[in-house]
Write a protein that holds these residues in place. Sequence first.
Motif, PDB file in Angstrom:
ATOM      1  N   MET A  79       0.725  -0.969  -0.085  1.00 50.69           N
ATOM      2  CA  MET A  79      -0.373   0.040   0.030  1.00 50.69           C
ATOM      3  C   MET A  79       0.729   1.117  -0.273  1.00 50.69           C
ATOM      4  O   MET A  79       1.899   1.709   0.875  1.00 50.69           O
ATOM      5  N   MET A  80       0.454   2.200  -1.011  1.00 50.98           N
ATOM      6  CA  MET A  80       1.220   3.568  -0.932  1.00 50.98           C
ATOM      7  C   MET A  80       0.790   4.327   0.623  1.00 50.98           C
ATOM      8  O   MET A  80      -0.308   4.586   0.574  1.00 50.98           O
TER       9      MET A  80
ATOM     10  N   HIS B  27       1.131   2.075  -7.634  1.00 47.28           N
ATOM     11  CA  HIS B  27       0.247   2.374  -7.169  1.00 47.28           C
ATOM     12  C   HIS B  27       0.191   3.580  -8.279  1.00 47.28           C
ATOM     13  O   HIS B  27      -1.473   4.024  -8.347  1.00 47.28           O
ATOM     14  N   ILE B  28       1.055   4.401  -8.115  1.00 50.48           N
ATOM     15  CA  ILE B  28       0.442   6.109  -8.831  1.00 50.48           C
ATOM     16  C   ILE B  28       0.469   5.460 -10.419  1.00 50.48           C
ATOM     17  O   ILE B  28      -0.608   6.464 -10.977  1.00 50.48           O
ATOM     18  N   ARG B  29       1.000   4.205 -10.952  1.00 46.30           N
ATOM     19  CA  ARG B  29       0.170   3.877 -12.411  1.00 46.30           C
ATOM     20  C   ARG B  29      -1.139   3.989 -12.535  1.00 46.30           C
ATOM     21  O   ARG B  29      -2.016   3.764 -13.577  1.00 46.30           O
TER      22      ARG B  29
ATOM     23  N   ALA C 175       8.840   0.172 -15.997  1.00 49.64           N
ATOM     24  CA  ALA C 175       8.065   0.572 -14.897  1.00 49.64           C
ATOM     25  C   ALA C 175       7.586   1.827 -14.785  1.00 49.64           C
ATOM     26  O   ALA C 175       6.735   2.473 -15.221  1.00 49.64           O
ATOM     27  N   GLN C 176       8.661   2.507 -14.379  1.00 53.18           N
ATOM     28  CA  GLN C 176       9.150   3.849 -14.164  1.00 53.18           C
ATOM     29  C   GLN C 176       7.906   4.823 -15.912  1.00 53.18           C
ATOM     30  O   GLN C 176       7.072   6.095 -15.271  1.00 53.18           O
ATOM     31  N   ARG C 177       8.749   4.440 -16.963  1.00 52.49           N
ATOM     32  CA  ARG C 177       7.964   4.871 -18.487  1.00 52.49           C
ATOM     33  C   ARG C 177       7.334   5.445 -18.221  1.00 52.49           C
ATOM     34  O   ARG C 177       6.272   5.106 -18.868  1.00 52.49           O
ATOM     35  N   ALA C 178       6.530   3.608 -17.944  1.00 53.68           N
ATOM     36  CA  ALA C 178       4.912   3.227 -17.971  1.00 53.68           C
ATOM     37  C   ALA C 178       3.842   4.440 -17.360  1.00 53.68           C
ATOM     38  O   ALA C 178       3.134   5.009 -18.012  1.00 53.68           O
ATOM     39  N   VAL C 179       4.435   4.995 -16.048  1.00 53.63           N
ATOM     40  CA  VAL C 179       3.525   5.902 -15.527  1.00 53.63           C
ATOM     41  C   VAL C 179       4.168   7.119 -16.077  1.00 53.63           C
ATOM     42  O   VAL C 179       3.020   8.166 -16.911  1.00 53.63           O
ATOM     43  N   VAL C 180       5.605   7.471 -16.438  1.00 59.35           N
ATOM     44  CA  VAL C 180       5.365   8.897 -17.141  1.00 59.35           C
ATOM     45  C   VAL C 180       4.232   9.157 -18.690  1.00 59.35           C
ATOM     46  O   VAL C 180       4.087  10.145 -19.214  1.00 59.35           O
TER      47      VAL C 180
END
Length: 162
Positions: free
Chosen positions: A1-2, A85-87, A116-121
């Motif tokens: 959990m975030m 969580h952010i995604r 994974a970070q690029r998918a959020v971006v």
Amino acid sequence: MMRIHGYYPVDVVNGPGTRCTLFVAGCEHQCRGCYNQRTWRLDSGVPFTVAMEEQLLADLNDARIPRQGLSLSGGDPLHPHNVPHIRRLVKRVRQACPDKDIWLWTGYDMAALNAAQRAVVAELDVLIDGRFIEAEKTSTLPWRGSRNQTLWWIRPPQQAPR
């Protein structure tokens, strides 16, 4: 959990226009001179609950106080623990609030982001990247704390902020 350290349903400082702003817990960078050191530990703050997420979406869609969008800061929203969580959150915002923009601040450099970070971006409108460097501190660049940080337009703005 975030976990989060704050949610501001009406914010005029962290991005253009009136916004909703979420400050998440967890930051690996721990930059000297950081104004938000209390957000560094992943186990700090309070859990970001489903009820909080529903309130955030309701606030973004509240016509009584029109919001331009959502700002995500911290801590670091792209901390590996926060990424899933952010995604999920940004995808929900895109679906429920398609007319709102999404801005995110991270200490990671764009070129060094993992998949994974690029998918959020890819879901964002604007990314501000780079660690805060105290020796490069500035108050002249909008929405950046130090000159090394870059403001990336991921999706072209409908109207550039002033």
